[in-house]
Design an enzyme around this catalytic site. Structure first.
Site, PDB file in Angstrom:
ATOM      1  N   THR A  16      10.083  -8.136 -11.350  1.00 23.23           N
ATOM      2  CA  THR A  16       9.423  -9.428 -11.531  1.00 23.23           C
ATOM      3  C   THR A  16       8.292  -9.562 -10.524  1.00 23.23           C
ATOM      4  OG1 THR A  16      11.477 -10.358 -12.327  1.00 23.23           O
ATOM      5  CG2 THR A  16       9.808 -11.928 -11.603  1.00 23.23           C
ATOM      6  N   GLN A  32      -7.713   0.521   4.033  1.00 22.16           N
ATOM      7  CA  GLN A  32      -8.539   0.021   5.135  1.00 22.16           C
ATOM      8  C   GLN A  32      -9.940  -0.384   4.681  1.00 22.16           C
ATOM      9  OE1 GLN A  32      -7.935  -0.723   8.350  1.00 22.16           O
ATOM     10  NE2 GLN A  32      -5.795  -0.117   8.263  1.00 22.16           N
ATOM     11  N   CYS A  55       2.541   2.083  13.747  1.00 23.63           N
ATOM     12  CA  CYS A  55       3.744   2.822  13.379  1.00 23.63           C
ATOM     13  C   CYS A  55       4.084   3.891  14.408  1.00 23.63           C
ATOM     14  CB  CYS A  55       3.555   3.502  12.033  1.00 23.63           C
ATOM     15  SG  CYS A  55       2.716   2.476  10.861  1.00 23.63           S
ATOM     16  N   SER A  83      -3.949  -2.768  -0.420  1.00 28.57           N
ATOM     17  CA  SER A  83      -2.897  -3.614   0.155  1.00 28.57           C
ATOM     18  C   SER A  83      -3.522  -4.927   0.596  1.00 28.57           C
ATOM     19  CB  SER A  83      -2.258  -2.908   1.355  1.00 28.57           C
ATOM     20  OG  SER A  83      -1.324  -3.762   1.966  1.00 28.57           O
ATOM     21  N   ASN A 116      -7.226   4.560   9.352  1.00 24.46           N
ATOM     22  CA  ASN A 116      -6.749   3.319   9.954  1.00 24.46           C
ATOM     23  C   ASN A 116      -6.785   3.315  11.476  1.00 24.46           C
ATOM     24  OD1 ASN A 116      -4.686   5.237   8.927  1.00 24.46           O
ATOM     25  ND2 ASN A 116      -3.326   4.056  10.234  1.00 24.46           N
ATOM     26  N   GLY A 164       0.830  -1.205   0.000  1.00 30.19           N
ATOM     27  CA  GLY A 164       0.000   0.000   0.000  1.00 30.19           C
ATOM     28  C   GLY A 164       0.865   1.255   0.000  1.00 30.19           C
ATOM     29  N   HIS A 212      -2.435  -7.320   2.816  1.00 33.41           N
ATOM     30  CA  HIS A 212      -2.337  -7.887   4.169  1.00 33.41           C
ATOM     31  C   HIS A 212      -3.385  -7.341   5.144  1.00 33.41           C
ATOM     32  CE1 HIS A 212      -0.061  -4.800   6.649  1.00 33.41           C
ATOM     33  NE2 HIS A 212       0.237  -4.338   5.455  1.00 33.41           N
TER      34      HIS A 212
HETATM   35  C1  LIG Z   1      -1.578  -0.367   6.257  1.00 29.57           C
HETATM   36  C2  LIG Z   1      -1.884   0.890   5.571  1.00 29.57           C
HETATM   37  C3  LIG Z   1      -1.049   1.398   4.572  1.00 29.57           C
HETATM   38  C4  LIG Z   1       0.261   0.771   4.218  1.00 29.57           C
HETATM   39  O1  LIG Z   1       0.105  -0.442   3.531  1.00 29.57           O
HETATM   40  P1  LIG Z   1       1.364  -1.431   3.477  1.00 29.57           P
HETATM   41  O2  LIG Z   1       0.933  -2.501   2.521  1.00 29.57           O
HETATM   42  O3  LIG Z   1       1.570  -1.928   4.868  1.00 29.57           O
HETATM   43  O4  LIG Z   1       2.500  -0.635   2.968  1.00 29.57           O
HETATM   44  C5  LIG Z   1      -1.414   2.563   3.946  1.00 29.57           C
HETATM   45  N1  LIG Z   1      -2.556   3.194   4.273  1.00 29.57           N
HETATM   46  C6  LIG Z   1      -3.389   2.725   5.203  1.00 29.57           C
HETATM   47  C7  LIG Z   1      -4.645   3.468   5.493  1.00 29.57           C
HETATM   48  C8  LIG Z   1      -3.079   1.572   5.891  1.00 29.57           C
HETATM   49  O5  LIG Z   1      -3.904   1.133   6.837  1.00 29.57           O
END
Ligand SMILES: *Cc1c(COP(=O)(O)O)cnc(C)c1O
Length: 398
Positions: free
Chosen positions: A236, A178, A324, A198, A150, A69, A200
């Site tokens: 890649t 999110q 973070c 993203s 988030n 993300g 995860h």
């Molecule tokens: C987790 C998050 C990101 C960062 O995504 P990553 O894949 O961990 O780099 C960016 N923006 C928001 C709102 C997030 O919750």
């Protein structure tokens, strides 16, 4: 273990892992190779491109895989800024409470000749549409406003903001990390030009993301190299993770309404309990306009970090501020942006629920939380139960 930190990351679903395994074992071909082993990888990637495009109402050719993300946000914003610079547009609009992947990107641009306006988000944690309109200038090149926060989970009026940007011919990016897989979204109804994702955060693996870029928008590349991703994002492809991402999106899209209803019910049970039963607790962010799984409280007279550690002793995983910012002494910029004092912001607790959580788990939190909070307050030099009684009596008198 009760995992309630789903805004930080999520458990990978078993079916996601299963979908990835072939691409970590026998199907290791490079998608750029022309023989079958390679082309099978390419086909797998393009199948996921379609799944993600369908999930957000986009075309397959508008989906570009990235490493996360953060990269998607960097690419969208730096790319838009570079495009803007060509027409002497060097003004960027964002909000005070974006993720650091956006804030630190615009700060970098601010050091390199761009002007940045940070919109306020007010006590309810929601951007005002008229503020966006008022701040747009002739030299504005991009507006970047997150879909859902988030930390406090508040959902922004993206479609209305996008409409304004569209009328004024300004690029509009949203960080939807999110919201993807949690809420239904359609890039056309949202009027967005770019949308970050993203994997995860929706039960797939870390290190894989995507950026939607509306067709016709030619932001320059962030990474230069090979011809992957229609010549727009070199490197890649992370085939196994992309495949897992697709599976996770498919799982998220199925029975989404039911999941939203279930998760919201757990959220509201927790919120209602805390506000009714724990003194000097406040809910951060709008109660109604928030992600189904987001709960964020501040408790006077305690430290969020201590609360997290005590909850961990009961097997409950939560966070204070964002992953973070915790570990640093500064309170969360998000909580400050909605007007909390440093003291109150320090006593914050974020519990983020996913559709894997159960009502029994929430009941356990409801049982443990008041005990843990009383214990911390009884140790606090500035707050204890006697003081609470005293304050309550004074209020009753007056
Ligand atoms: C987790 C998050 C990101 C960062 O995504 P990553 O894949 O961990 O780099 C960016 N923006 C928001 C709102 C997030 O919750």
């Amino acid at each position: 273990m009760i995992y309630l930190d789903n805004a930080a990351t999520t458990k990978i679903l078993p079916e996601v892992i299963e979908s990835m395994i072939p691409y970590l074992t026998d199907q290791y071909g490079n998608p750029s190779s022309i023989y079958k082993l390679g082309q099978d990888s390419k086909t797998a990637i393009n199948n996921v491109r379609k799944i993600i495009a369908d999930a957000i109402g986009a075309e397959e050719t508008e989906i570009f895989f990235t490493s996360c993300g953060t990269e998607s946000n960097n690419w969208a914003i730096k790319g838009s800024a570079e495009l803007g610079k060509k027409d002497k547009r060097n003004h960027i609009i964002t909000t005070q409470f974006e993720h650091h992947a956006v804030l630190h990107t615009v700060e970098y641009l601010a050091e390199n000749g761009f002007e940045v306006t940070y919109l306020p988000v007010y006590e309810d944690g929601i951007v005002k549409i008229q503020d966006v309109e008022a701040e747009i200038r002739d030299n504005t090149c991009v507006v970047s406003i997150m879909y859902a926060n988030n930390e406090i989970g508040t959902i922004q009026p993206i479609s209305e903001i996008g409409e304004i940007c569209k009328q004024k011919g300004i690029l509009f990016h949203t960080d939807a990390v999110q919201a993807l897989g949690i809420l239904k979204m359609d890039v056309n109804k949202l009027n967005v030009d770019m949308l970050s994702m993203s994997a995860h955060k929706l039960h797939a693996s870390k290190g894989i993301g995507a950026l939607y870029i509306r067709s016709g928008i030619k932001i320059p590349n962030l990474l230069h190299g090979g011809g992957q991703e229609f010549l727009r994002r070199a490197g890649t492809e992370n085939v196994a993770s992309i495949v897992g991402f697709g599976k996770a999106v498919e799982c998220a899209m199925s029975k989404m309404d039911k999941k939203i209803a279930n998760v919201s019910k757990l959220r509201d049970k927790l919120i209602d309990f805390v506000l009714k039963n724990i003194p000097k607790a406040r809910l951060n962010g709008s109660k109604n306009n928030r992600l189904p799984g987001n709960v964020n409280f501040s408790f006077e007279g305690l430290e969020g970090e201590s609360l997290i550690l005590l909850l961990q002793e009961h097997g409950i995983y939560a966070s204070t501020g964002s992953a973070c910012t915790s570990g640093s002494l500064n309170p969360s910029h998000v909580l400050l942006s909605i007007g909390l004092s440093h003291e109150i912001a320090h006593g914050s607790l974020r519990l983020t629920i996913s559709d894997l959580n159960t009502e029994d788990e929430i009941d356990k939190v409801i049982e443990v939380l008041p005990q843990v909070i009383s214990r911390l307050r009884s140790m606090s030099p500035i707050w204890n139960d006697e003081l609470i009684d005293y304050v309550a009596k004074q209020h009753a008198k007056s």
